[in-house]
Design an enzyme around this catalytic site. Structure first.
Site, PDB file in Angstrom:
ATOM      1  N   GLY A 123       0.792  -1.221   0.000  1.00  0.00           N
ATOM      2  CA  GLY A 123       0.000   0.000   0.000  1.00  0.00           C
ATOM      3  C   GLY A 123       0.827   1.274   0.000  1.00  0.00           C
ATOM      4  CD  GLN A 175       6.595 -19.035  13.104  1.00  0.00           C
ATOM      5  OE1 GLN A 175       7.809 -19.059  13.275  1.00  0.00           O
ATOM      6  NE2 GLN A 175       5.855 -20.102  13.285  1.00  0.00           N
ATOM      7  CB  CYS A 229       8.508 -16.285   3.005  1.00  0.00           C
ATOM      8  SG  CYS A 229       7.519 -17.803   2.970  1.00  0.00           S
ATOM      9  NE  ARG A 261      -1.067 -15.077   4.317  1.00  0.00           N
ATOM     10  CZ  ARG A 261      -1.777 -15.728   5.224  1.00  0.00           C
ATOM     11  NH1 ARG A 261      -1.279 -15.934   6.430  1.00  0.00           N
ATOM     12  NH2 ARG A 261      -2.976 -16.190   4.943  1.00  0.00           N
ATOM     13  CD  GLU A 318     -11.511  -2.133  14.707  1.00  0.00           C
ATOM     14  OE1 GLU A 318     -12.473  -1.728  15.378  1.00  0.00           O
ATOM     15  OE2 GLU A 318     -10.752  -1.388  14.064  1.00  0.00           O
ATOM     16  NE  ARG A 369      10.258 -24.341  36.687  1.00  0.00           N
ATOM     17  CZ  ARG A 369      10.300 -24.996  37.840  1.00  0.00           C
ATOM     18  NH1 ARG A 369      10.016 -24.370  38.966  1.00  0.00           N
ATOM     19  NH2 ARG A 369      10.612 -26.285  37.857  1.00  0.00           N
ATOM     20  CE1 TYR A 385      -4.712  -0.264   7.214  1.00  0.00           C
ATOM     21  CE2 TYR A 385      -5.315  -1.922   5.597  1.00  0.00           C
ATOM     22  CZ  TYR A 385      -4.476  -1.478   6.596  1.00  0.00           C
ATOM     23  OH  TYR A 385      -3.401  -2.239   6.984  1.00  0.00           O
ATOM     24  CB  CYS A 392       1.653 -19.872   1.644  1.00  0.00           C
ATOM     25  SG  CYS A 392       1.070 -18.860   3.021  1.00  0.00           S
ATOM     26  CG  ASP A 427      12.796 -18.765  15.232  1.00  0.00           C
ATOM     27  OD1 ASP A 427      12.109 -18.900  14.203  1.00  0.00           O
ATOM     28  OD2 ASP A 427      13.238 -17.673  15.617  1.00  0.00           O
ATOM     29  CB  ALA A 428      10.434 -23.361  11.745  1.00  0.00           C
ATOM     30  NE  ARG A 440      -7.881  -7.365  -0.510  1.00  0.00           N
ATOM     31  CZ  ARG A 440      -6.660  -7.388   0.016  1.00  0.00           C
ATOM     32  NH1 ARG A 440      -5.737  -6.527  -0.415  1.00  0.00           N
ATOM     33  NH2 ARG A 440      -6.372  -8.257   0.949  1.00  0.00           N
TER      34      ARG A 440
END
Length: 678
Positions: free
Chosen positions: A63, A344, A358, A316, A258, A566, A171, A339, A663-664, A219
């Site tokens: 955008g 992440q 990606c 994506r 939201e 904990r 938006y 995808c 963490d891939a 859109r």
């Protein structure tokens, strides 16, 4: 590549306005962050050029604001003058050289603009933004419309083939369309017709300004998924008005930022909202594009054939595999790097103002920086471990021309992804294992499954480089009674399928502990059921209620679960922004008992004995049948010392390098970068 007949509709051309699109695939807009700085123009140009080479018919940029009040972030992307437009020619030329078409998205953030000078239909603060927007005067609204028109003119002068007007996701334009955010009583509010006026006037005046031979995409939010959203009659009326004033394509948008209904995470079933697009498609003659959780050609073809859309918009999936279309054309869908909607490295990056990439394709957005060129000197490379880090290192090393052998102690590839794919809502992770399995075979990697290779064997193999991607094992905490028969590690539960009782305590509330809690509270199902998912989250037919919202009816949990940590504070506080709230909401809906600041005193036949706080107060016994340990991991690196002592060039990556929190994203990037350097 030869053209396949497997997806005839998806790969057929479509006449849109005065333009012919070579197939039905649009790369939807995703803001990468490269748009925000002039110095990144070359990177952005190559990023788009690679997707054009991959065969997509039309690319939509991230955008660009039509003025400073519409910035997503202070000093973010905008297109407001000729100097900026001239810089964009580098982007459009790069795409056109590769035979593609590209449209610039005009996005005014409205009350989502993260700066104190934001404006909107009414002065109503967004729950996800600390800044309250200023209510525009009627004159101010007209000024905003003129800015949209100026932006479209500049886009045409910059060589773009069209523009997409962002009218969804909560938006600026969407804020005028909904009673939730539009409390006006002038010509821009008070009735559905007046609330539509901003959107329609922007589209009409842009068409007048740019002529007929320039694409205009709108859109459109087809389900706001917020209270006070648009009614279905309002949405249909807007679509007809947009067609009347010259819009060429209507693209699907679902949900506001939201909204408390997930729309983009991996737990959302594939094509979850295509039926809504199909409802609108029946009311207009111009093409409508389906979007959201469409990631493979068979689903895209099915949506087109059943008449729910004439185009497919994917953002994506084009990050994950820029050659998605070419692979569909070659009838090679099994080689698509799918995808998995993990968010992440893409949207999670975007929301913390980092450059988007990606998880499964770390080259995305780094096409210039992270090049995998053919090697000048072929080496013999051994990779130990078939998890995400080892898979990426092996594949990219082989693609560069090295002779690669991959050793995996388990009978199958995947590592921690093999566990993750069994978690409800993470079934998509199996696609990554499938991709690597196919790609490794195509790259002639020698794969040795069920082979726990020794350091001596590696030394004797005379490899030039050894990559240790040996991963992790679950960490077992020092708790009296931890060897009790009721105790399982998360791997034993998920991977080995060991039985579990009706009352379960989960020790550890990190990402794995939360995944395990969802595993335990969800009835086993081989696929994501769309009807059940909609009931779970309170999504109804758009005709039934404004915003397509109804009362959620979660399926009951098959067992009672206690999730313990904990440290004090909220459970799941460290989870990523786009997915964390979804997990927390799911646990709440399933009635999971969340306990923080817990001390684990002992385990015995009575259950798990705990206290709270530094002074070990409020002793309590959880009378549970099973205790699942998710208390972190420990790196497996037992081969390292012997290899280094033998003088073997050794690299260590993935969980074997750092086991703190799996963490891939880091693992796959490490493997890819290592391959680029060997």
């Amino acid at each position: 590549m030869t053209t396949s007949g497997t997806y005839p509709t998806l790969l057929s051309p479509l006449n849109v306005g005065t333009t012919t699109l070579k197939n039905r695939v649009i790369m939807g807009s995703i803001h990468t962050g490269l748009e925000d700085r002039a110095r990144d123009t070359a990177k952005l140009a190559e990023y788009f050029a690679e997707r054009a080479r991959g065969g997509v018919a039309l690319i939509v940029t991230g955008g660009y604001a039509p003025n400073r009040t519409g910035w997503l972030l202070p000093f973010g992307a905008k297109l407001t003058n000729r100097i900026e437009a001239r810089r964009h020619r580098r982007i459009t030329a790069a795409v056109h050289r590769e035979g593609g078409k590209i449209a610039l998205q005009i996005l005014h953030a409205g009350r989502y603009s993260y700066q104190p000078f934001s404006v909107s239909a009414s002065s109503i603060k967004a729950p996800i933004n600390p800044f309250r927007p200023r209510r525009l005067t009627s004159r101010g609204v007209r000024w905003q419309i003129r800015n949209y028109v100026r932006c479209a003119r500049l886009a045409r002068s910059a060589g773009y083939d069209g523009v997409e007007i962002m009218g969804g996701e909560g938006y600026f334009i969407n804020q005028f369309l909904c009673e939730r955010t539009n409390h006006r009583r002038d010509e821009w509010g008070g009735s559905p017709e007046n609330r539509r006026r901003v959107a329609v006037d922007i589209a009409r005046r842009i068409r007048d300004a740019v002529g007929k031979d320039f694409l205009i995409v709108f859109r459109l939010s087809m389900a706001d998924l917020v209270e006070g959203g648009q009614s279905w009659d309002d949405i249909v009326a807007l679509a007809k008005d947009l067609e009347r004033v010259g819009v060429d394509i209507i693209n699907t948008d679902v949900g506001w930022h939201e909204s408390r209904v997930p729309t983009i995470v991996t737990s959302v079933p594939r094509g979850a909202f295509a039926d809504i697009t199909g409802k609108l498609d029946k009311h207009v003659e111009i093409p409508v594009a389906a979007s959201n959780r469409i990631n493979m050609p068979d689903l895209a073809e099915d949506i087109l054939v059943r008449g729910d859309a004439q185009l497919i918009s994917m953002a994506r999936p084009m990050l994950a595999d820029p050659f998605w279309v070419k692979k569909a054309e070659a009838d090679s869908a099994d080689s698509i790097n799918t995808c998995i909607a993990c968010n992440q490295a893409c949207l999670d990056h975007a929301f913390v103002h980092k450059t988007v990439s990606c998880l499964v394709n770390p080259r995305a957005g780094r096409e210039i920086e992270l090049q995998l060129l053919p090697t000048r000197k072929t080496k013999r490379v051994a990779v130990v471990g078939g998890g995400p880090a080892g898979l990426s290192a092996a594949l990219e090393s082989a693609r560069r021309g090295h002779a690669v052998s991959l050793f995996e102690a388990r009978p199958t590839l995947g590592g921690q992804f093999g566990i993750a794919q069994r978690i409800p809502g993470k079934e998509e992770f199996a696609e990554t294992i499938r991709y690597f399995t196919v790609a490794l075979k195509q790259a002639d990697v020698a794969i040795h499954l069920g082979r726990r290779v020794t350091a001596a064997e590696l030394v004797a193999g005379d490899y030039d480089e050894v990559v240790l991607a040996t991963g992790v094992v679950p960490r077992i905490p020092s708790i009296p009674g931890i060897d009790h028969p009721s105790v399982l590690s998360y791997a034993e539960l998920v991977e080995d399928g060991k039985p579990v009782g009706d009352r379960v305590a989960v020790i550890g509330a990190g990402g794995i502990g939360i995944d395990i809690s969802e595993f335990l509270t969800t009835a086993a199902s081989p696929t994501l059921d769309l009807k059940e998912w909609k009931q779970e989250w309170g999504v109804t037919e758009p005709e039934a209620a404004p915003g397509a919202l109804t009362t959620p009816v979660p399926a009951p949990s098959p067992r009672e679960v206690y999730l313990l940590q904990r440290k004090k504070g909220k459970i799941g506080a460290g989870l990523a922004k786009t997915t964390g709230w979804v997990h927390r909401a799911a646990l709440k809906a399933k009635g999971v008992h969340e306990l923080s600041g817990v001390n684990y005193e002992r385990i015995d036949d009575e259950g798990l004995h705990i206290t709270f706080g530094d002074n070990h107060e409020r002793p309590q016994t959880l009378n549970v049948d099973t205790i699942v340990v998710c208390a972190g991991q420990e790196s497996v690196r037992d081969l390292m010392d012997e290899l280094q002592s033998a003088g073997t060039t050794t690299h260590i990556i993935g969980g074997a390098d750092l086991a703190a929190e799996l963490d891939a994203k880091r693992a796959i990037e490490q493997g890819t970068r290592l391959a680029a350097s060997i």
